[in-house]
Design an enzyme around this catalytic site. Structure first.
Site, PDB file in Angstrom:
ATOM      1  N   ASP A   2      41.071   4.332 -15.331  1.00 51.79           N
ATOM      2  CA  ASP A   2      42.599   3.955 -14.506  1.00 51.79           C
ATOM      3  C   ASP A   2      41.986   3.222 -12.995  1.00 51.79           C
ATOM      4  O   ASP A   2      42.461   2.700 -12.112  1.00 51.79           O
ATOM      5  CB  ASP A   2      43.586   5.246 -14.025  1.00 51.79           C
TER       6      ASP A   2
ATOM      7  N   ASP B 191      38.604   8.419 -19.370  1.00 56.12           N
ATOM      8  CA  ASP B 191      38.003   9.291 -17.861  1.00 56.12           C
ATOM      9  C   ASP B 191      39.158  10.862 -17.833  1.00 56.12           C
ATOM     10  O   ASP B 191      40.018  10.613 -18.543  1.00 56.12           O
ATOM     11  CB  ASP B 191      38.587   8.171 -17.593  1.00 56.12           C
ATOM     12  N   LEU B 192      39.562  11.480 -16.679  1.00 54.02           N
ATOM     13  CA  LEU B 192      40.142  12.336 -16.867  1.00 54.02           C
ATOM     14  C   LEU B 192      41.301  12.014 -16.122  1.00 54.02           C
ATOM     15  O   LEU B 192      42.171  11.685 -16.254  1.00 54.02           O
ATOM     16  CB  LEU B 192      39.229  13.962 -16.689  1.00 54.02           C
ATOM     17  N   ASP B 193      41.128  12.233 -14.315  1.00 57.77           N
ATOM     18  CA  ASP B 193      41.636  12.218 -12.926  1.00 57.77           C
ATOM     19  C   ASP B 193      42.726  10.287 -13.770  1.00 57.77           C
ATOM     20  O   ASP B 193      41.749   9.471 -13.581  1.00 57.77           O
ATOM     21  CB  ASP B 193      40.912  12.370 -11.887  1.00 57.77           C
TER      22      ASP B 193
HETATM   23 MG   LIG Z   1      40.344   7.939 -13.059  1.00 60.55          MG
END
Ligand SMILES: [Mg+2]
Length: 256
Positions: A206, A28-30
């Site tokens: 996250d 995932d990124l953010d």
């Molecule tokens: Mg995320």
């Protein structure tokens, strides 16, 4: 999906000594590779992170994919000049390792929802609506007091169009998206293709939208890693973005 009650059952995923060529890496990124910013456009991907991802992509023989709520075009803008295999908009669009792009659903189906959301938010300009093509993200970070009203209103909207639309909850964001795909399905599709096929899957994320991905990776006997607090089906956890970057850097450099 049964979630662990504790926020972190097994810290320190046993990955630092893994050879990148044995892994199928999904990120995932953010909130995973970069801290969540006030506005989605405000994230900062510095050269160090870009270089680490490029190195890990090379060392893994191309078996690294971003699995994000962002659109693939938006991911490319932020990572430029690096382009990676990716699933965007929570799995609604995908770019394989060979560069082939696929989409689930038709963009026109989102039209009525867009109009309804615009009408709903006319008096709330602080609530940011992000159009991604196959999904609409309603960011209420600046107006957290509107959370329960927004949840209720968007749930009702999606119920009216339950065949075409679903509601995806995230951190201070609600996403009205076309039905038919999630992050788990995107990871499963990658795992059927080269160079991901036959490798040990790792997914680090996250947010609640990552839970579908954790479940798929668990079923494939891979390593699911949740970043930060919160109930989860992930089997391992890391405390924050810095710990994720440290771990990935160690794998990329093979210096554990
Ligand atoms: Mg995320």
């Amino acid at each position: 999906m049964r979630r662990n009650r504790l926020r972190c059952l097994k810290p320190h995923p046993p990955l630092a000594s893994s050879a990148p060529g044995d892994l199928a890496i999904f990120l995932d990124l953010d909130g995973t590779l970069v801290p969540i910013a006030e506005r989605p456009s405000a994230i900062l991907i510095d050269d160090k992170l870009r270089h680490m991802l490029q190195l890990l992509h090379q060392r893994s023989g191309g078996a690294l994919a971003l699995i994000s709520g962002r659109s693939i075009d938006d991911l490319d803008r932020h990572l430029k000049p690096l382009t990676l295999p990716a699933a965007g908009q929570h799995g609604l669009e995908r770019r394989s390792a060979s560069g082939r792009r696929t989409e689930v659903g038709s963009r026109e189906s989102l039209g009525p929802a867009k109009q309804a959301i615009e009408a709903l938010l006319q008096r709330h300009p602080d609530v940011l609506v992000e159009e991604k093509g196959l999904s609409l993200a309603v960011h209420y970070r600046n107006r957290p007091m509107l959370a329960s009203w927004l949840h209720r209103s968007l749930r009702a909207l999606v119920r009216e169009h339950s065949r075409e639309l679903t509601l995806q909850r995230g951190k201070r964001v609600l996403e009205v998206k076309l039905a038919g795909a999630d992050k788990g399905e995107a990871i499963a599709a990658f795992l059927e293709e080269a160079p991901f096929r036959g490798r040990r899957a790792v997914f680090i994320g996250d947010d609640s939208t990552d839970e579908h991905g954790f479940a798929v990776v668990n079923a494939a006997h891979g390593l699911s890693v949740k970043v930060g607090a919160g109930t989860t089906v992930a089997r391992y956890c890391l405390p924050d973005v810095a710990a994720v970057v440290d771990l990935l850097t160690a794998i990329a450099k093979g210096n554990s």
